[in-house]
Design an enzyme around this catalytic site. Structure first.
Site, PDB file in Angstrom:
ATOM      1  N   HIS A 154       3.530  -2.023   3.109  1.00  0.00           N
ATOM      2  CA  HIS A 154       3.787  -0.562   2.404  1.00  0.00           C
ATOM      3  C   HIS A 154       5.118  -0.446   2.329  1.00  0.00           C
ATOM      4  O   HIS A 154       5.960  -0.390   2.010  1.00  0.00           O
ATOM      5  CB  HIS A 154       3.730   0.079   3.278  1.00  0.00           C
ATOM      6  CG  HIS A 154       2.243   0.425   4.173  1.00  0.00           C
ATOM      7  ND1 HIS A 154       1.907  -1.014   5.272  1.00  0.00           N
ATOM      8  CD2 HIS A 154       1.585   0.896   4.014  1.00  0.00           C
ATOM      9  CE1 HIS A 154       0.220  -0.798   5.778  1.00  0.00           C
ATOM     10  NE2 HIS A 154       0.343  -0.364   5.182  1.00  0.00           N
ATOM     11  N   ASP A 163       0.896  -0.886  -0.292  1.00  0.00           N
ATOM     12  CA  ASP A 163       0.241   0.312  -0.347  1.00  0.00           C
ATOM     13  C   ASP A 163       1.178   1.227  -0.162  1.00  0.00           C
ATOM     14  O   ASP A 163       2.233   0.576   0.952  1.00  0.00           O
ATOM     15  CB  ASP A 163      -0.384   0.166   1.252  1.00  0.00           C
ATOM     16  CG  ASP A 163      -1.679  -0.887   1.103  1.00  0.00           C
ATOM     17  OD1 ASP A 163      -1.684  -1.749  -0.115  1.00  0.00           O
ATOM     18  OD2 ASP A 163      -2.656  -1.576   1.780  1.00  0.00           O
ATOM     19  N   ASP A 164       0.350   2.130  -0.239  1.00  0.00           N
ATOM     20  CA  ASP A 164      -0.028   3.791  -0.176  1.00  0.00           C
ATOM     21  C   ASP A 164       1.927   3.971  -1.689  1.00  0.00           C
ATOM     22  O   ASP A 164       2.357   5.033  -0.917  1.00  0.00           O
ATOM     23  CB  ASP A 164       1.547   4.036   1.131  1.00  0.00           C
ATOM     24  CG  ASP A 164       0.317   3.521   1.990  1.00  0.00           C
ATOM     25  OD1 ASP A 164      -0.652   3.909   2.385  1.00  0.00           O
ATOM     26  OD2 ASP A 164       0.493   4.182   3.611  1.00  0.00           O
TER      27      ASP A 164
END
Length: 278
Positions: A236, A80-81
């Site tokens: 992440h 993610d991100d």
């Protein structure tokens, strides 16, 4: 073994020829040999089964043994991100280790050089999904409409910039977070109506909480991934996740050693949803 006195007589009580006598002796010998082989085979099977039980531990009633040779195990690495200043290094490791992953993106970060990184992700066979356009909880989850607009804004951005039709959405903080609770069912229905599926996870590196280390990231993944034949692992890809980058190769190697392959998340047999068995 004692041979009966009348063994060498025929059905009429007459003396049998020596050939018939030898033939009967041969038949008995053959029966004895067959019986011995059957007993040996049965003993060998029991010994083999016991050894298998010793390796796998004692089974409870009704519990089946999972054979790593027959059950396909696939790990789904998800990030993610991103994209970020670290993404290309993630991609280098994934390429070297021949592992595929799924990247859930932040729309505001897809610009300039970062756009080239997205192209590389796609060119190298990875999947990209919708995460959020802004990643600001008060903007995303102000209400159902704002949440849907946030999702569609980055979906349309991916279509415009890359000609890519994203099929997966990962809600920031997952589909069971407190922000989404009042309109969860409605927003999930809208996601489905627009040809997308939402994706949670069942293993978390906990690499965006506190001050993670390589050891803590490895430990968090290690304690849970073996529970599943299809673990969906949350990590992440933001600029501050240097420890995740350092841990990634070790994570991949440990998964390989445990018999797992790798694939993109849309290839998973069943979507990974919180509040559902997965």
């Amino acid at each position: 073994m004692k041979i009966p006195d009348n063994f060498n007589k025929n059905d009429n009580g007459e003396e049998a020829t020596s050939w018939n006598f030898k033939e009967k002796v041969a038949c008995i010998a053959a029966v004895v040999i067959i019986c011995a082989c059957m007993l040996a085979e049965r003993a060998g099977w029991r010994n083999s089964a016991w050894m298998a039980g010793s390796r796998n531990g004692s089974k409870k009633a009704g519990e089946s043994t999972i054979s790593e040779g027959t059950i396909k195990k696939t790990a789904y690495l998800t990030f993610d991100d991103g994209p970020s200043c670290l993404t290309e290094k993630y991609l280098d490791i994934l390429k070297e280790e021949d592992a595929k992953a799924t990247f859930f993106l932040i729309g505001q970060q897809i610009d300039g050089e970062m756009a080239e990184i997205i192209k590389r992700e796609l060119d190298e066979g990875h999947e990209i999904g919708v995460h959020t356009y802004c990643h600001e909880a008060n903007e995303i989850y102000a209400n159902e409409e704002s949440c849907f607009k946030d999702i569609m804004k980055i979906k349309e951005q991916l279509e415009t910039q890359f000609g890519y039709d994203a099929k997966l959405v990962r809600f920031p903080w997952g589909s069971a977070n407190g922000y989404i609770s009042t309109f969860r069912e409605n927003i999930i229905n809208k996601v489905h109506e627009n040809g997308m599926e939402y994706a949670d996870w069942n293993v978390s590196a906990e690499d965006s909480v506190g001050t993670p280390t390589v050891d803590s990231i490895m430990g968090n993944i290690r304690k849970d991934f073996k529970k599943y034949n299809e673990p969906v692992i949350l990590m992440h890809d933001s600029g501050c996740n240097k420890q995740t980058l350092e841990a990634l190769r070790g994570v991949i190697k440990e998964l390989k050693a445990a018999g797992y392959g790798f694939a993109t998340l849309s290839e998973r047999e069943k979507p990974c949803h919180f509040l559902e068995k997965h």
